[in-house]
Write a protein that holds these residues in place. Sequence first.
Motif, PDB file in Angstrom:
ATOM      1  N   LYS A  67      33.240  40.759  26.918  1.00  0.00           N
ATOM      2  CA  LYS A  67      32.947  39.676  25.975  1.00  0.00           C
ATOM      3  C   LYS A  67      32.279  40.199  24.708  1.00  0.00           C
ATOM      4  N   LEU A  68      31.533  41.274  24.813  1.00  0.00           N
ATOM      5  CA  LEU A  68      30.955  41.872  23.606  1.00  0.00           C
ATOM      6  C   LEU A  68      32.056  42.450  22.723  1.00  0.00           C
ATOM      7  N   ALA A  69      33.075  43.004  23.365  1.00  0.00           N
ATOM      8  CA  ALA A  69      34.204  43.530  22.597  1.00  0.00           C
ATOM      9  C   ALA A  69      35.005  42.403  21.948  1.00  0.00           C
ATOM     10  N   THR A  70      35.110  41.265  22.626  1.00  0.00           N
ATOM     11  CA  THR A  70      35.782  40.099  22.040  1.00  0.00           C
ATOM     12  C   THR A  70      35.077  39.674  20.755  1.00  0.00           C
ATOM     13  N   LEU A  71      33.759  39.649  20.783  1.00  0.00           N
ATOM     14  CA  LEU A  71      32.974  39.284  19.609  1.00  0.00           C
ATOM     15  C   LEU A  71      33.181  40.292  18.487  1.00  0.00           C
ATOM     16  N   ILE A 108      29.843  48.517  20.609  1.00  0.00           N
ATOM     17  CA  ILE A 108      30.056  48.511  22.057  1.00  0.00           C
ATOM     18  C   ILE A 108      29.352  49.684  22.736  1.00  0.00           C
ATOM     19  N   LEU A 109      29.383  50.824  22.111  1.00  0.00           N
ATOM     20  CA  LEU A 109      28.747  51.998  22.715  1.00  0.00           C
ATOM     21  C   LEU A 109      27.234  51.840  22.764  1.00  0.00           C
ATOM     22  N   GLN A 110      26.657  51.328  21.688  1.00  0.00           N
ATOM     23  CA  GLN A 110      25.205  51.124  21.697  1.00  0.00           C
ATOM     24  C   GLN A 110      24.824  50.041  22.703  1.00  0.00           C
ATOM     25  N   ALA A 111      25.655  49.013  22.806  1.00  0.00           N
ATOM     26  CA  ALA A 111      25.380  47.966  23.788  1.00  0.00           C
ATOM     27  C   ALA A 111      25.376  48.533  25.198  1.00  0.00           C
ATOM     28  N   ALA A 112      26.336  49.403  25.499  1.00  0.00           N
ATOM     29  CA  ALA A 112      26.381  50.016  26.834  1.00  0.00           C
ATOM     30  C   ALA A 112      25.136  50.860  27.083  1.00  0.00           C
ATOM     31  N   ARG A 113      24.731  51.619  26.097  1.00  0.00           N
ATOM     32  CA  ARG A 113      23.504  52.421  26.238  1.00  0.00           C
ATOM     33  C   ARG A 113      22.304  51.523  26.521  1.00  0.00           C
ATOM     34  N   ASP A 114      22.207  50.429  25.759  1.00  0.00           N
ATOM     35  CA  ASP A 114      21.065  49.531  25.914  1.00  0.00           C
ATOM     36  C   ASP A 114      21.087  48.837  27.274  1.00  0.00           C
ATOM     37  N   ILE A 115      22.245  48.401  27.698  1.00  0.00           N
ATOM     38  CA  ILE A 115      22.348  47.709  28.985  1.00  0.00           C
ATOM     39  C   ILE A 115      21.918  48.634  30.114  1.00  0.00           C
ATOM     40  N   GLU A 116      22.293  49.885  30.042  1.00  0.00           N
ATOM     41  CA  GLU A 116      21.818  50.860  31.039  1.00  0.00           C
ATOM     42  C   GLU A 116      20.300  51.022  30.933  1.00  0.00           C
ATOM     43  N   ARG A 117      19.807  51.115  29.716  1.00  0.00           N
ATOM     44  CA  ARG A 117      18.364  51.295  29.502  1.00  0.00           C
ATOM     45  C   ARG A 117      17.586  50.094  30.019  1.00  0.00           C
ATOM     46  N   GLU A 173      22.997  49.294  36.593  1.00  0.00           N
ATOM     47  CA  GLU A 173      23.387  50.536  37.275  1.00  0.00           C
ATOM     48  C   GLU A 173      24.852  50.895  37.055  1.00  0.00           C
ATOM     49  N   GLY A 174      25.519  50.175  36.152  1.00  0.00           N
ATOM     50  CA  GLY A 174      26.912  50.491  35.857  1.00  0.00           C
ATOM     51  C   GLY A 174      27.413  49.675  34.677  1.00  0.00           C
ATOM     52  N   ILE A 175      28.497  50.156  34.088  1.00  0.00           N
ATOM     53  CA  ILE A 175      29.189  49.459  33.006  1.00  0.00           C
ATOM     54  C   ILE A 175      30.633  49.252  33.450  1.00  0.00           C
ATOM     55  N   THR A 176      31.090  47.999  33.362  1.00  0.00           N
ATOM     56  CA  THR A 176      32.469  47.665  33.720  1.00  0.00           C
ATOM     57  C   THR A 176      33.248  47.273  32.476  1.00  0.00           C
ATOM     58  N   VAL A 177      34.499  47.708  32.415  1.00  0.00           N
ATOM     59  CA  VAL A 177      35.419  47.294  31.348  1.00  0.00           C
ATOM     60  C   VAL A 177      36.773  46.979  31.967  1.00  0.00           C
ATOM     61  N   HIS A 178      37.491  46.071  31.330  1.00  0.00           N
ATOM     62  CA  HIS A 178      38.813  45.678  31.817  1.00  0.00           C
ATOM     63  C   HIS A 178      39.769  45.675  30.626  1.00  0.00           C
ATOM     64  N   PRO A 179      40.300  46.840  30.262  1.00  0.00           N
ATOM     65  CA  PRO A 179      41.241  46.883  29.136  1.00  0.00           C
ATOM     66  C   PRO A 179      42.567  46.234  29.513  1.00  0.00           C
ATOM     67  N   ILE A 239      38.319  44.853  25.169  1.00  0.00           N
ATOM     68  CA  ILE A 239      38.138  46.301  25.312  1.00  0.00           C
ATOM     69  C   ILE A 239      39.435  47.032  24.981  1.00  0.00           C
ATOM     70  N   ARG A 240      39.329  48.038  24.151  1.00  0.00           N
ATOM     71  CA  ARG A 240      40.483  48.859  23.774  1.00  0.00           C
ATOM     72  C   ARG A 240      40.511  50.137  24.601  1.00  0.00           C
ATOM     73  N   TYR A 241      41.681  50.734  24.699  1.00  0.00           N
ATOM     74  CA  TYR A 241      41.791  51.989  25.443  1.00  0.00           C
ATOM     75  C   TYR A 241      40.861  53.046  24.855  1.00  0.00           C
ATOM     76  N   GLN A 242      40.708  53.053  23.525  1.00  0.00           N
ATOM     77  CA  GLN A 242      39.821  54.038  22.918  1.00  0.00           C
ATOM     78  C   GLN A 242      38.375  53.782  23.299  1.00  0.00           C
ATOM     79  N   ASP A 243      38.002  52.513  23.481  1.00  0.00           N
ATOM     80  CA  ASP A 243      36.647  52.209  23.955  1.00  0.00           C
ATOM     81  C   ASP A 243      36.377  52.888  25.290  1.00  0.00           C
ATOM     82  N   VAL A 244      37.366  52.829  26.183  1.00  0.00           N
ATOM     83  CA  VAL A 244      37.201  53.434  27.502  1.00  0.00           C
ATOM     84  C   VAL A 244      36.982  54.937  27.360  1.00  0.00           C
TER      85      VAL A 244
END
Length: 238
Positions: free
Chosen positions: A10-14, A25-34, A38-44, A51-56
């Motif tokens: 949903k962050l990628a949709t925004l 998206i990358l900073q959001a993933a870092r922050d969510i871990e911080r 305990e994990g980051i899920t994506v569904h390209p 989510i784009r393939y390059q995001d993965v």
Amino acid sequence: MTKLSVNINKLATLRNARGHNRPDILQAARDIERFGAEGITVHPRPDERHIRYQDVRDLKHIVTTELNVEGNPTPDFVALCREVRPEQVTLVPDAPDAITSNAGWDVVTHQQFLREVVAELKSFGCRVSIFLDPDVNLVEAAASTGTDRIELYTEAYTVHYLADREAAVAPYRATAARAGQLGLGVNAGHDLDLDNLAWLHQQLPELAEVSIGHALVCDALYLGLENTVQLYRRQLKA
């Protein structure tokens, strides 16, 4: 303890709505871990509407907990997993035009196909999970594919939770117990939120991981992202 993996679709949709890189998206993933996830899920998906393939590819370099990549195992998806080698791949039988995942696998009909895909993904070093409806009769067929885990599709649980939470969780409890007997790990996801998560966790001692995105992001609009991640983790300790 059950792990929380945050789905950031949903962050990628925004981000994609404006065509720039806000939110990052990358900073959001870092922050969510911080913040404690305990994990980051994506569904390209093939149209890359969130989510784009390059995001993965980019996330693989920065996620320090566990990267869980969900999707229908088309040739392009499998090739992405071969390249990225995420810690976990969750196989979901969604059509290209599906708004969101809406069913688990018919593991009996697609058993041979899934067996081949699971073997290929495991050869990349990925743990594999198969998206499954809460049906104890499907678990043995799922186990025969060689999968490491199943992910229970929890929409039915969330729909019926308020009316009768015991009846809502009963098929999930039975399916998870059978999975445990067969040596399968158990994940869960879809429409889980701050109201229904703790009860599911209490009733499924086999539960290794939940993947939550839409509700968590909606809650974060009001409660703040850091606070929301911690509130969801708290439900998994209740």
